[in-house]
Design an enzyme around this catalytic site. Structure first.
Site, PDB file in Angstrom:
ATOM      1  N   ASN A 170     101.040  73.397 -34.946  1.00  0.00           N
ATOM      2  CA  ASN A 170      99.676  73.920 -34.996  1.00  0.00           C
ATOM      3  C   ASN A 170      98.748  72.742 -35.247  1.00  0.00           C
ATOM      4  OD1 ASN A 170      97.268  75.205 -35.533  1.00  0.00           O
ATOM      5  ND2 ASN A 170      97.960  76.196 -37.429  1.00  0.00           N
TER       6      ASN A 170
ATOM      7  N   GLY B  40      99.223  72.696 -46.088  1.00  0.00           N
ATOM      8  CA  GLY B  40      98.436  71.476 -46.209  1.00  0.00           C
ATOM      9  C   GLY B  40      98.408  70.894 -47.611  1.00  0.00           C
TER      10      GLY B  40
ATOM     11  N   GLU C 262     103.734  82.173 -43.944  1.00  0.00           N
ATOM     12  CA  GLU C 262     103.125  80.922 -44.423  1.00  0.00           C
ATOM     13  C   GLU C 262     102.443  81.161 -45.766  1.00  0.00           C
ATOM     14  OE1 GLU C 262     102.198  78.112 -40.922  1.00  0.00           O
ATOM     15  OE2 GLU C 262     100.536  79.491 -41.100  1.00  0.00           O
TER      16      GLU C 262
ATOM     17  N   SER D 198     103.696  73.033 -45.198  1.00  0.00           N
ATOM     18  CA  SER D 198     104.200  71.705 -45.569  1.00  0.00           C
ATOM     19  C   SER D 198     105.640  71.451 -45.121  1.00  0.00           C
ATOM     20  CB  SER D 198     104.043  71.466 -47.073  1.00  0.00           C
ATOM     21  OG  SER D 198     102.672  71.477 -47.425  1.00  0.00           O
TER      22      SER D 198
ATOM     23  N   HIS E  55      96.180  83.343 -38.594  1.00  0.00           N
ATOM     24  CA  HIS E  55      96.464  82.214 -39.487  1.00  0.00           C
ATOM     25  C   HIS E  55      95.635  82.382 -40.765  1.00  0.00           C
ATOM     26  CE1 HIS E  55      96.574  78.187 -41.136  1.00  0.00           C
ATOM     27  NE2 HIS E  55      97.680  78.019 -40.440  1.00  0.00           N
TER      28      HIS E  55
ATOM     29  N   GLU F  97      93.897  80.433 -42.387  1.00  0.00           N
ATOM     30  CA  GLU F  97      92.565  79.814 -42.331  1.00  0.00           C
ATOM     31  C   GLU F  97      91.572  80.747 -41.627  1.00  0.00           C
ATOM     32  OE1 GLU F  97      93.930  76.119 -40.640  1.00  0.00           O
ATOM     33  OE2 GLU F  97      94.934  75.683 -42.539  1.00  0.00           O
TER      34      GLU F  97
ATOM     35  N   LYS G 143      95.623  72.640 -35.168  1.00  0.00           N
ATOM     36  CA  LYS G 143      94.343  73.023 -35.787  1.00  0.00           C
ATOM     37  C   LYS G 143      93.188  72.323 -35.046  1.00  0.00           C
ATOM     38  CE  LYS G 143      96.850  73.990 -39.972  1.00  0.00           C
ATOM     39  NZ  LYS G 143      96.885  74.088 -41.426  1.00  0.00           N
TER      40      LYS G 143
HETATM   41  P1  PGA Z   1     100.972  72.453 -42.850  1.00  0.00           P
HETATM   42  O1  PGA Z   1     100.264  73.689 -42.070  1.00  0.00           O
HETATM   43  O2  PGA Z   1     102.295  72.238 -42.172  1.00  0.00           O
HETATM   44  O3  PGA Z   1     100.023  71.314 -42.699  1.00  0.00           O
HETATM   45  O4  PGA Z   1     101.145  72.895 -44.267  1.00  0.00           O
HETATM   46  C1  PGA Z   1     101.003  74.787 -41.628  1.00  0.00           C
HETATM   47  C2  PGA Z   1     100.077  75.742 -40.921  1.00  0.00           C
HETATM   48  O5  PGA Z   1      98.924  75.867 -41.339  1.00  0.00           O
HETATM   49  O6  PGA Z   1     100.456  76.389 -39.926  1.00  0.00           O
END
Ligand code: PGA
Length: 253
Positions: free
Chosen positions: A9, A176, A170, A216, A98, A100, A11
């Site tokens: 992803n 992140g 997630e 992560s 997601h 976010e 982003k």
């Molecule tokens: P990350 O993000 O691997 O940077 O923690 C995962 C995601 O948001 O899909």
């Protein structure tokens, strides 16, 4: 159909030139190093979907995904992109819900149910995200919340349709942050999700659904997390922006 999947992803990152360079590095490493049948997906920003697909070509085992789509079919929705548009450029996956998008764009379970419907109506695969924030984990109500997220946005589907969905668990506190769920925490929640699917649709249907872990994921923890019986791969954010890390994660699947 249940399969191992590692999806990156990206982003809102990378220029077109950077996206091309990252794609070509990943293509070369995957061709040289990746055996087995893990499906690989690059979820790029909208402006790069088609160029990434064209760059990969028809023979590549790597596929492309979008990161969102509209809950509407077409019309006066400035700035939006429909599932059928994504379908029309030959992109097979769409991330839906997601954290976010839930957090910054106010997307709730009802809206996400509509988006899932649009994605499936266009014969694309939704990667449906669920997961609890830190305060919910600390309060111990994380299983109830994740079950509610799954129920609200997926349980209206038929047994046939739900098997076309990929679920990504997630935990928000792991996204992140560099703080990964332990493999036990991941396995426990994946088992909760699969059992809940089995209660609604029967065991056979539940066994057919891929459930990815995200938060992560890094080369040094991927193998352990992906080896859990109910973890079918990962949705990878930050580490998917580095070709070496992403390909090492794929090799852990
Ligand atoms: P990350 O993000 O691997 O940077 O923690 C995962 C995601 O948001 O899909």
């Amino acid at each position: 159909m249940r399969s191992k999947i590692v999806a990156g992803n990206w982003k809102m990152n990378k220029s077109l030139e950077e996206a091309k360079a990252l794609t070509s590095e990943i293509m070369a490493m995957v061709a040289d190093e990746v055996k087995g049948d893990t499906k690989i997906v690059l979820c790029t920003p909208f402006p790069y979907l088609l160029s990434t697909k064209n760059q990969l070509g028809t023979n590549s085992r790597i596929e492309v995904g979008a990161q969102n789509c509209s809950e509407h079919d077409s019309g006066a929705y400035t700035g939006e992109t429909s599932a059928s548009m994504i379908k029309s450029i030959g992109i097979p996956y769409v991330i839906i819900g997601h954290s976010e998008r839930r957090q910054y764009f106010g997307e709730d379970g009802k809206l996400l149910a509509k988006k899932v419907d649009k994605v499936l109506a266009s014969e694309l695969t939704p990667i449906f995200c669920c997961g609890e924030p830190l305060e919910i984990r600390e309060a111990g109500t994380h299983e109830a919340l994740v079950k509610k997220q799954v129920e609200e946005s997926l349980f209206h589907l038929t047994a046939k349709a739900v098997q076309k969905v990929v679920i990504a668990y997630e935990p928000v506190w792991a996204i992140g942050t560099g703080k990964t769920a332990t493999s036990q925490q991941a396995q426990d929640m994946h088992a909760v999700i699969r059992t809940y699917l089995a209660e609604r649709y029967g065991k056979e249907v539940a066994e057919n659904i891929s459930i990815l872990y995200g938060g992560s994921v890094k080369p040094d923890n991927a193998r352990e997390i992906f080896s859990c019986p109910d973890v079918d791969g990962g949705l990878v954010g930050g580490a998917s922006l580095k070709s070496r890390d992403f390909v090492d994660i794929i090799k852990g699947a």
